[in-house]
Motif scaffolding. Structure first.
Motif, PDB file in Angstrom:
ATOM      1  N   ASP A 343      35.355  38.787  39.725  1.00  7.72           N
ATOM      2  CA  ASP A 343      35.402  40.228  39.928  1.00  7.72           C
ATOM      3  C   ASP A 343      36.550  40.770  39.446  1.00  7.72           C
ATOM      4  OD1 ASP A 343      32.968  40.818  41.726  1.00  7.72           O
ATOM      5  OD2 ASP A 343      34.003  39.409  43.055  1.00  7.72           O
ATOM      6  N   ILE A 344      37.922  40.180  39.580  1.00  2.87           N
ATOM      7  CA  ILE A 344      39.454  40.535  39.222  1.00  2.87           C
ATOM      8  C   ILE A 344      39.950  39.358  38.671  1.00  2.87           C
ATOM      9  CG2 ILE A 344      41.392  41.522  40.048  1.00  2.87           C
ATOM     10  CD1 ILE A 344      38.956  41.927  42.446  1.00  2.87           C
ATOM     11  N   LEU A 345      40.154  39.795  37.409  1.00  2.00           N
ATOM     12  CA  LEU A 345      40.963  38.654  36.715  1.00  2.00           C
ATOM     13  C   LEU A 345      42.348  38.913  36.291  1.00  2.00           C
ATOM     14  CD1 LEU A 345      40.889  35.628  35.145  1.00  2.00           C
ATOM     15  CD2 LEU A 345      39.954  36.988  33.191  1.00  2.00           C
ATOM     16  N   ILE A 346      43.193  38.008  36.949  1.00  2.00           N
ATOM     17  CA  ILE A 346      44.665  38.474  36.648  1.00  2.00           C
ATOM     18  C   ILE A 346      45.485  37.513  35.630  1.00  2.00           C
ATOM     19  CG2 ILE A 346      46.970  39.059  37.660  1.00  2.00           C
ATOM     20  CD1 ILE A 346      44.412  40.908  38.446  1.00  2.00           C
ATOM     21  N   GLU A 347      45.948  37.659  34.579  1.00  2.00           N
ATOM     22  CA  GLU A 347      46.582  36.875  33.788  1.00  2.00           C
ATOM     23  C   GLU A 347      48.094  37.022  33.935  1.00  2.00           C
ATOM     24  OE1 GLU A 347      48.421  36.521  30.712  1.00  2.00           O
ATOM     25  OE2 GLU A 347      49.007  38.565  30.791  1.00  2.00           O
ATOM     26  N   ALA A 365      35.490  39.853  33.233  1.00  2.00           N
ATOM     27  CA  ALA A 365      35.365  40.363  34.686  1.00  2.00           C
ATOM     28  C   ALA A 365      35.691  41.670  34.536  1.00  2.00           C
ATOM     29  CB  ALA A 365      36.665  39.882  35.598  1.00  2.00           C
ATOM     30  N   PRO A 366      34.821  42.505  35.582  1.00  2.00           N
ATOM     31  CA  PRO A 366      35.176  43.955  35.488  1.00  2.00           C
ATOM     32  C   PRO A 366      36.333  44.586  35.337  1.00  2.00           C
ATOM     33  CG  PRO A 366      33.544  43.154  37.327  1.00  2.00           C
ATOM     34  CD  PRO A 366      34.246  41.940  36.698  1.00  2.00           C
ATOM     35  N   ILE A 383      42.369  44.502  28.571  1.00  2.00           N
ATOM     36  CA  ILE A 383      42.836  44.246  29.926  1.00  2.00           C
ATOM     37  C   ILE A 383      43.257  45.534  30.324  1.00  2.00           C
ATOM     38  CG2 ILE A 383      45.286  43.426  30.945  1.00  2.00           C
ATOM     39  CD1 ILE A 383      45.425  41.273  29.050  1.00  2.00           C
ATOM     40  N   ASP A 384      42.863  45.979  31.667  1.00  2.00           N
ATOM     41  CA  ASP A 384      42.752  47.353  32.143  1.00  2.00           C
ATOM     42  C   ASP A 384      44.098  47.916  32.564  1.00  2.00           C
ATOM     43  OD1 ASP A 384      39.767  47.640  32.016  1.00  2.00           O
ATOM     44  OD2 ASP A 384      40.053  45.818  33.497  1.00  2.00           O
ATOM     45  N   LEU A 621      38.095  47.774  41.664  1.00  2.00           N
ATOM     46  CA  LEU A 621      37.035  47.129  41.231  1.00  2.00           C
ATOM     47  C   LEU A 621      36.105  48.159  41.558  1.00  2.00           C
ATOM     48  CD1 LEU A 621      35.103  44.899  40.643  1.00  2.00           C
ATOM     49  CD2 LEU A 621      35.358  44.175  43.070  1.00  2.00           C
ATOM     50  N   GLN A 622      36.278  49.039  42.820  1.00  2.00           N
ATOM     51  CA  GLN A 622      35.393  50.045  43.220  1.00  2.00           C
ATOM     52  C   GLN A 622      35.394  51.175  42.038  1.00  2.00           C
ATOM     53  OE1 GLN A 622      36.555  51.942  46.801  1.00  2.00           O
ATOM     54  NE2 GLN A 622      34.437  53.172  46.653  1.00  2.00           N
TER      55      GLN A 622
END
Length: 633
Positions: A343-347, A365-366, A383-384, A621-622
């Motif tokens: 759901d959440i991907l953190i690099e 991931a979203p 990357i958001d 995510l929401q």
């Protein structure tokens, strides 16, 4: 076993030999198998079967059979040598080291196998043994450039960047179109704080390599480029160019149909991608977050591109799912990650060593974000978010980024100190009678700009000393170069002291007890060294810049309510450096209360930081699933 069985086994073996001579390896393999089944106690049959598997590049089967033969007859050094090669190809470096220890390496003439042994020692951090094997190879063939390059790399890792540079220049002189040589030269120039030379070397290296190596060298260039005095636009443009050349934002647009979402009341899958799940600066900031994550609300997935060490075990214990991506290519790694339904991907690496940043050029991931390990934009539109805080990126920041900058409502870092931290000693000036300034940052950050600032302070404070500690301090060439720079600024070599890096963290921290005031570097400020200094009671004077690369220390000082140790101009930096030495009593009181101040601050509050991060993750995510572009609080 009966004579008849022995005869049958020997018959199979001879038929295998005949098939081998006629170059029918497939039939030879079948007859060798039959010989082993007929007489499994014959070491030679196992040896022959292993050799056949080896020729066919079936390394796991070859290893099994060689080890069977060795168990039956331990006095087979040639098998131990074969196993060194096979275990290396299977990336089992510990076994390579084990079998290498079972033979007399000095009698081995096969340079390729010796090189694989040397590389295995290097992977295990056994640098002395690596150097010894490289020396043996070069004594047999001085033109074996791979060993010479590895020897140079080991010299650099041990801190002898100046000496390593000499070796690399020899290689470049002999073969000027080998990209690996130019890249290694660039890394040496980085360690020597030779910015222009490093950038030139990395640019050369890019010309002579292809494939994944280009991404790595491109990241090396960006890391050094962004550490210098650059405009925000120049830094953004350089990262956009890297992305355009090497990533191209594959499948970057967000489409909800591509993901299998969990229901709102189910656990969310959070993944952290890093090359630093080991004893590394990043580990002391991510460890507390992983320990404090809510296991009722989140599954924690660690995607590792790490050269593992003892601390890696700790991270494996903190993970619900551990995925090792170190030896996987882009396509395979992307497939593995997609199957995890993240759901959440953190690099956590950005363009630092060991990154797999190109993975995020696909939408895996979203929500995808960058955090912690780097000090500039990644350049990826996929990357958001870039997670920071209001000090690193104030509302009026000039920093430019492809990501949306998200500011946590507190310091974006929290530090997990080692359990066996030394106690804080009294201010050394009380015993010495003179002020000792210190800088324990990496050698690459000690820019000419920093030396000019420090020299201006030292020149105004009689008898003051400067203690410099980093890995490169073991190098006579590095020390002489620094001394020459200080000498040009009017500072005697007698006032500059060097101490090499400590392998033991407790010894490293204890050295802060010899420092009264830490002088931060500019334009690349400290981060881990700033936290360590504060933890050990040493105040840090920092020179604030406009971009994150120059603002990390300021964020940490804000967290401890030490804003008066932040200077916004060169003049203010020099003035404060002089002013803070004029009241020994105040310095001593500050030092005495620093540990308690630290433990009451946000820097010690990993739980509070984790709660803020989790809140951000869920809202991000929401918002993403609602098709909104950014998080709004």
């Amino acid at each position: 076993m009966s004579t008849q069985d022995n005869s049958l086994a020997e018959n199979y073996y001879q038929q295998a030999i005949e098939q081998w001579k006629s170059r029918d390896q497939k039939q030879a393999l079948q007859f060798f198998k039959k010989a082993v089944r007929a007489k499994p106690s014959n070491a030679h049959y196992w040896y022959a079967l292993a050799g056949t598997y080896h020729i066919q590049n079936k390394f796991r089967a070859a290893r099994f059979c060689f080890e069977k033969s060795l168990n039956l007859n331990p006095n087979q050094d040639e098998i131990k040598i074969f196993l060194c090669e096979i275990c290396y190809l299977l990336t089992d470096y510990k076994s390579v080291a084990y079998y290498a220890g079972q033979v007399d390496l000095s009698k081995i003439q096969n340079l390729e196998i010796l090189y694989k042994v040397a590389c295995s020692f290097k992977e295990l951090g056994q640098l002395e043994k690596t150097g010894q094997v490289c020396s043996q190879i070069l004594s047999l063939d001085d033109n074996f450039w791979q060993a010479k390059l590895l020897a140079a790399e080991i010299l650099r890792i041990k801190g002898y960047s100046g000496e390593a540079k000499v070796l690399v220049l020899e290689l470049i002189d002999q073969q000027p179109t080998v990209g690996k040589f130019w890249n290694e030269l660039g890394i040496n120039e980085v360690d020597l704080a030779h910015e222009d030379e490093a950038l030139s070397a990395f640019s050369k290296a890019e010309q002579y390599v292809s494939g994944p190596e280009k991404l790595i060298i491109g990241s090396n260039y960006l890391f050094e480029f962004s550490s210098g005095l650059r405009t925000a636009k120049d830094i953004l443009d350089a990262h956009l160019l890297w992305n355009k050349k090497y990533c191209k934002d594959q499948g970057g647009s967000f489409q909800s149909s591509k993901f299998n979402y969990l229901k709102s009341n189910d656990k969310k899958n959070i993944a952290y991608l890093s090359g630093d799940f080991k004893t590394h600066s990043v580990s002391y900031f991510i460890e507390g977050i992983l320990e404090n994550h809510s296991r009722d609300a989140f599954n924690i997935i660690l995607l590792s591109n790490t050269q593992e060490d003892e601390k890696t075990k700790k991270f494996k214990e903190l993970a619900d799912i551990w995925i090792d991506l170190k030896l996987t290519n882009f396509e395979t790694a992307a497939q593995i990650v997609k199957r995890l339904n993240i759901d959440i991907l953190i690099e956590l690496s950005g363009h630092t060593n060991g990154n797999k940043l190109n993975l995020l050029s696909s939408r895996l991931a979203p929500v995808q974000a960058t955090y912690l390990g780097y000090f500039a934009t990644t350049g990826l539109s996929t990357i958001d978010y870039w997670i920071t805080d209001n000090v690193v990126h104030p509302a009026h920041t000039v920093e430019l980024a492809t990501e949306t900058i998200f500011r946590l409502p507190r310091c974006y870092l929290a530090y997990t100190p080692p359990p066996q931290s030394p106690s804080i000693a009294e201010s050394p000036v009380i015993k010495n009678g003179y002020i000792t300034f210190g800088s324990f940052v990496a050698s690459r950050k000690i820019s000419d700009y920093s030396i000019l600032l420090w020299s201006s302070i030292l020149s105004e404070i009689p008898n003051s000393q400067l203690l410099i500690k980093n890995r490169s301090c073991v190098s006579p060439l590095y020390r002489s170069e620094l001394i020459e720079k200080f000498s040009l600024c009017g500072i005697s070599s007698q006032r500059i002291n060097f101490n090499e890096a400590k392998l033991n963290l407790e010894d490293h921290l204890a050295l802060y007890n010899k420092v009264d005031i830490a002088l931060d570097t500019y334009p690349a400020s400290g981060c881990t060294t700033t936290v360590e200094a504060l933890w050990m009671g040493v105040p840090v004077l920092t020179r604030l810049g406009e971009l994150m690369v120059s603002r990390n220390s300021a964020s940490l000082l804000h967290a401890l309510n030490l804003q008066n140790w932040i200077a916004e101009t060169d003049e203010e930096y020099i003035d404060k450096g002089i002013k803070f030495t004029q009241s020994i009593e105040q310095l001593a009181l500050l030092r005495q209360g620093m540990r308690e101040r630290f433990m009451q601050s946000e820097l010690y509050d990993s739980r509070g930081l984790t709660l803020h991060l989790e809140d951000f993750y869920l809202k991000a995510l929401q918002e993403k699933l609602s098709a909104n572009k950014e998080v709004r609080f």
